[in-house]
Write an enzyme that holds these catalytic residues in place. Structure first.
Site, PDB file in Angstrom:
ATOM      1  N   ASP A 110       0.841  -1.195   0.000  1.00 50.40           N
ATOM      2  CA  ASP A 110       0.000   0.000   0.000  1.00 50.40           C
ATOM      3  C   ASP A 110       0.876   1.245   0.000  1.00 50.40           C
ATOM      4  O   ASP A 110       2.070   1.184   0.314  1.00 50.40           O
ATOM      5  CB  ASP A 110      -0.940  -0.002   1.203  1.00 50.40           C
ATOM      6  CG  ASP A 110      -0.203   0.145   2.526  1.00 50.40           C
ATOM      7  OD1 ASP A 110       0.779  -0.576   2.745  1.00 50.40           O
ATOM      8  OD2 ASP A 110      -0.615   0.993   3.353  1.00 50.40           O
ATOM      9  N   GLU A 176       0.162  -0.699   5.824  1.00 49.82           N
ATOM     10  CA  GLU A 176       1.191  -0.096   6.665  1.00 49.82           C
ATOM     11  C   GLU A 176       1.034   1.422   6.713  1.00 49.82           C
ATOM     12  O   GLU A 176       1.229   2.050   7.756  1.00 49.82           O
ATOM     13  CB  GLU A 176       2.579  -0.474   6.143  1.00 49.82           C
ATOM     14  CG  GLU A 176       3.728  -0.155   7.112  1.00 49.82           C
ATOM     15  CD  GLU A 176       4.251   1.264   6.980  1.00 49.82           C
ATOM     16  OE1 GLU A 176       4.962   1.723   7.899  1.00 49.82           O
ATOM     17  OE2 GLU A 176       3.952   1.931   5.951  1.00 49.82           O
TER      18      GLU A 176
END
Length: 473
Positions: A110, A176
């Site tokens: 991500d 994250e």
């Protein structure tokens, strides 16, 4: 043999020379894979399209399967602490054989939001090479970490053969950048699959484009929304200004109280840590951070002690009327996003309580304050006494042709505390593919392709040598 930036590979035996050659020949394909991932706008924040994060997970899982190394490749989700499903992660495993250690390779697929597209010199999700750098959101943080893992595993297989003995776990997280909210539950649910002797977290940086570093300390973090209110409703600034404190004035006065006249944090209870730091000048700071001419650094002590071992507080966002929509009114409420970095050794809950106490005791004019949407993460110090640290530094030295630096990082990787809690016997190595000019989280984020090459070479070399290692000590 040299990589694109001219730094030598110094492996000494035939297999290691072959490994370096495999990494070099595969570099264009690795850059192409990375470019494909960058094109997927996998922003994991709640306001963005989760389908893009799912598409990114599918792409990573496909690349993992194509290596031909893993016995299992799955896309999995875990619940957050509030019971919602987290973003998809990729988990691939290969069991160790003949007493060899198992290595867990972590990165995240991500990315941060791109911000204003106008601030980018090229479209944020269209990977673009300029000079020796690849530009794009996630090009470095952390899709390069994902691809460096995959490339190093392929290089290992090409030299050690299909039946190598090293155990591998590939764990590519999907949230994250949104606080790893399901990370702790993911570890608990998949504890057996994730168990490893060595954990490589490829989410940090290097000393510079020519010098590798192993991250041995990380600051923790405390973030929250601070709402400051002074009025029940907006009032005319001409009729009441000068007698009635508006929320903007109160918020600015309160925010200013967080620092002293030198720019050092002025919150009682936030601690610092004594730490020996390498030489790093104000001029280096000015160059790497982009300080404007005439703007002075803040704080006291050595530059790196300020970045690694002292607290820092930043206002990263504000909800207030825009300049374009401003009217002649006293604003009743203003919200700020407060981001604090805390020194290694401090408990994040203790740090939050110190911040809350400061804010409540310094609220000007009796302003009402509210703190919510709190996130905390623990700082981390690496135990450098284990064999894996030595193995990592040896591989860096040989793949880069330069002495590695043991470095701290001003940023935070809070989930490492969860890894330590669940896998207390594992040795943790914090590595990365970034350099001081990467601009992670900022417009024009980029990856130095020479650093990318050497990072892959380092990890491949380390894995090859660990494959020859008997046992886990």
């Amino acid at each position: 043999m040299t990589d694109p930036s001219g730094s030598p590979f110094s492996q000494v035996d035939d297999r290691e020379q072959r490994l370096a050659e495999e990494v070099r020949l595969a570099l264009p394909a690795s850059i192409a894979e990375l470019s494909g991932l960058v094109r997927i706008p996998s922003v994991s924040w709640s306001a963005f399209d989760p389908a893009q994060v799912a598409a990114s997970a599918e792409a990573v899982a496909g690349l993992a399967r194509e290596t031909g190394v893993f016995e299992s490749v799955e896309i999995l989700r875990a619940e957050t602490g509030t019971g919602e499903k987290g973003q998809p992660a990729v988990l691939a495993t290969r069991a160790a054989r003949n007493g060899r250690p198992t290595v867990l390779l972590y990165a995240h697929h991500d990315v941060q939001p791109q911000g204003d597209d106008a601030d980018w010199e090229s479209p944020p999700f269209e990977p673009t090479v300029r000079g020796d750098r690849l530009y794009g959101r996630g090009a470095a943080d952390d899709k390069a970490g994902v691809v460096s893992h995959l490339a190093s595993v392929r290089a290992l297989r090409s030299v050690a053969g299909d039946d190598f003995d090293l155990g591998l776990v590939l764990f590519i997280e999907g949230e994250e950048e949104f606080g790893s909210r399901s990370f702790a539950n993911f570890l608990e649910v998949h504890r057996e699959k994730l168990a490893a002797d060595v954990i490589v977290v490829a989410d940090s940086d290097n000393w510079d484009a020519e010098t590798p570093s192993l991250t041995i300390s990380l600051r923790g973090n405390v973030t929250f929304r601070l709402t400051v209110s002074t009025l029940a409703h907006a009032s005319h600034s001409g009729m009441f200004g000068g007698a009635v404190p508006d929320a903007m004035l109160a918020a600015f006065r309160l925010a200013a109280s967080l620092h002293d006249e030198n720019g050092s944090v002025a919150v009682a209870g936030l601690t610092s840590r004594e730490m020996q730091t390498p030489e790093y000048t104000d001029e280096t700071l000015r160059n790497e951070a982009g300080l404007l001419e005439g703007v002075s650094p803040i704080g006291t002590g050595s530059v790196l002690s300020r970045l690694w071992a002292q607290p820092a507080i930043t206002i990263t966002g504000i909800d207030a009327p825009s300049v374009a929509n401003a009217s002649n009114t006293l604003v009743p409420s203003v919200s700020l996003r407060v981001s604090a970095r805390i020194a290694p050794g401090q408990d994040p809950q203790e740090a939050f309580e110190a911040l809350e106490a400061h804010i409540r005791s310094h609220a000007p004019f009796g302003a009402k304050v509210e703190l919510d949407d709190v996130d905390t993460g623990s700082p981390f110090l690496v135990d450098t006494s284990g064999w894996a640290v030595t193995a990592a530094k040896d591989a860096m030295r040989d793949a880069w042709g330069a002495e590695p630096v043991e470095a701290g990082i001003g940023g935070s990787i809070p989930f490492i505390a969860d890894l330590v809690r669940v896998f207390p016997e594992a040795q943790i190595l914090v590595t990365g593919v970034e350099d001081p000019h990467t601009r992670a989280h900022s417009p024009n984020e980029s990856l130095h392709l020479g650093v990318f090459h050497r990072a892959i070479g380092t990890e491949a070399l380390m894995l090859l040598r660990m494959n020859d290692r008997a046992g886990n000590n």
